[in-house]
Write a protein that holds these residues in place. Structure first.
Motif, mmCIF file in Angstrom:
data_model
loop_
_atom_site.group_PDB
_atom_site.id
_atom_site.type_symbol
_atom_site.label_atom_id
_atom_site.label_comp_id
_atom_site.label_asym_id
_atom_site.label_seq_id
_atom_site.Cartn_x
_atom_site.Cartn_y
_atom_site.Cartn_z
ATOM 1 N N CYS A 45 52.317 42.122 -12.558
ATOM 2 C CA CYS A 45 52.551 41.024 -13.511
ATOM 3 C C CYS A 45 51.193 40.373 -13.842
ATOM 4 C CB CYS A 45 53.506 40.014 -12.877
ATOM 5 S SG CYS A 45 53.600 38.454 -13.742
ATOM 6 N N PHE A 46 50.698 40.622 -15.033
ATOM 7 C CA PHE A 46 49.373 40.126 -15.413
ATOM 8 C C PHE A 46 49.306 38.594 -15.459
ATOM 9 C CE2 PHE A 46 48.667 44.451 -17.496
ATOM 10 C CZ PHE A 46 47.888 44.895 -16.437
ATOM 11 N N GLU A 47 50.397 37.988 -15.912
ATOM 12 C CA GLU A 47 50.409 36.516 -15.962
ATOM 13 C C GLU A 47 50.320 35.941 -14.541
ATOM 14 O OE1 GLU A 47 52.892 38.309 -17.323
ATOM 15 O OE2 GLU A 47 53.088 37.793 -19.450
ATOM 16 N N CYS A 48 51.089 36.541 -13.631
ATOM 17 C CA CYS A 48 51.160 36.005 -12.267
ATOM 18 C C CYS A 48 49.805 36.033 -11.568
ATOM 19 C CB CYS A 48 52.145 36.812 -11.417
ATOM 20 S SG CYS A 48 53.796 36.902 -12.111
ATOM 21 N N ILE A 49 49.066 37.117 -11.737
ATOM 22 C CA ILE A 49 47.813 37.243 -10.992
ATOM 23 C C ILE A 49 46.623 36.631 -11.734
ATOM 24 C CG2 ILE A 49 48.658 39.303 -9.804
ATOM 25 C CD1 ILE A 49 46.913 41.020 -11.490
ATOM 26 N N GLY A 50 46.876 36.157 -12.947
ATOM 27 C CA GLY A 50 45.831 35.424 -13.662
ATOM 28 C C GLY A 50 44.994 36.263 -14.606
ATOM 29 N N ILE A 51 45.605 37.291 -15.169
ATOM 30 C CA ILE A 51 44.883 38.081 -16.184
ATOM 31 C C ILE A 51 45.313 37.651 -17.589
ATOM 32 C CG2 ILE A 51 44.544 40.410 -17.134
ATOM 33 C CD1 ILE A 51 44.644 41.449 -14.242
#
Lengths: 46, 267
Positions: free
Chosen positions: A39-45
């Motif tokens: 999840c890109f949003e979750c990990i800060g991307i």
């Protein structure tokens, strides 16, 4: 039946019906699809 | 044995739960996330599904993801899951089954000045409902983005960004400005947890806010026997959460207050 008991079993019933509908319509697959990919949003991307 | 369970049972449950949520050990070594069928279901606590060890879906992440597409499909399944966990366990999940809660409790053990609960913290405890409505519900519906995951969630930053970033070079290469923002939020949460007991749970956590709605009538809950209670208030004073009464929306059902109840009125 007390108010608390009524609320408890009503919510339990609604929850089981919603899960049943979700399984029947295959909606649970989208939960799996999201959870099994990074999840890109979750990990800060983004 | 009973003494050990009374003293360490909750901590043991927290650790075992955190390990069970993240038991895909090979994921940490390979820098990959688990893709097995267990991810069809959500874990009860806040645990990022992009953690290399995670074997279940995150309830808040799944809800936001479902709400992003809710214009086309109502999120029956994830809402049902959340209601089921809420009505079965209430905030027992916060006290016993949440890795984020465990980490904060350990951070609070670091010696230093501690900020006690007050009217201010009681007011701040409403913040988590604002986060739930604004970032978890409204943001995904209207702006098509998971607001809480993207801008706040410390579990995602640490378990996903940091742990996955360490071993996965392509993820590490993509980390930029948003990650920096999330790290700032994470550091604030970590630092505050050293001096404020479970600050994230009390003021920000939308999952705790959701479960709190069921805390009074969930199957697992705290009950005060009114025929035994002498209303001394020892339980409320002893509790580090912003409760008004045992078992209310702020109670994480940790059972610590039972130790100070001279009337044995709490069960």
């Amino acid at each position: 039946m007390s108010k608390e008991k009524f609320a408890r079993f009503t919510v339990l019933g609604i929850a089981l019906v919603l899960i049943g509908v979700g399984v029947y319509t295959g909606e649970f697959v989208s939960v799996y699809r999201k959870a099994s990919m990074i999840c890109f949003e979750c990990i800060g991307i983004g | 044995m009973k003494k050990f369970v009374d003293k360490h049972g909750r901590r043991l449950t927290q650790v075992v739960t955190a390990v069970l949520y993240n038991c895909n050990i090979t994921g940490f070594a390979k820098g990959e996330i688990y893709q097995g069928k267990l991810k069809n279901a959500c874990v009860p606590g806040l645990n990022c599904y992009s953690c290399p060890g995670a074997v279940g879906a995150c309830p808040m992440g799944s809800l936001q993801s479902a709400l992003v597409t809710s214009r086309y499909r109502f999120p029956y399944y994830i809402l049902g899951m959340l209601l089921l966990m809420g009505v079965l366990l209430g905030r027992f999940v916060c006290g016993f089954m949440c890795p984020v809660g465990l980490v904060q409790e350990l951070l609070y053990k670091i010696p230093g000045k501690k900020l006690k609960k007050s009217k201010v913290t009681r007011v701040l405890s409403y913040g988590k409902y604002v986060v739930l409505v604004a970032l978890v519900v409204m943001f995904p519906i209207f702006l098509r983005k998971p607001g809480f995951c993207k801008y706040v969630c410390p579990a995602g930053t640490f378990e996903g960004g940091v742990l996955l970033g360490i071993t996965n070079t392509s993820v590490r290469a993509m980390l930029g400005r948003l990650f920096t923002w999330k790290m700032v939020v994470l550091v604030i949460i970590v630092v505050s947890a050293v001096s404020i007991y479970r600050s994230f749970c009390r003021f920000i956590c939308p999952l705790g806010a959701f479960y709190s709605l069921f805390n009074r009538f969930s199957f697992v809950r705290m009950v005060v026997d009114e025929s035994k209670c002498n209303h001394c208030g020892a339980c409320r004073k002893f509790c580090r959460m912003d409760i008004k009464t045992v078992g209310d929306r702020e109670c994480i059902q940790c059972r610590e207050c039972k130790k100070v109840c001279s009337q044995n009125a709490i069960s």
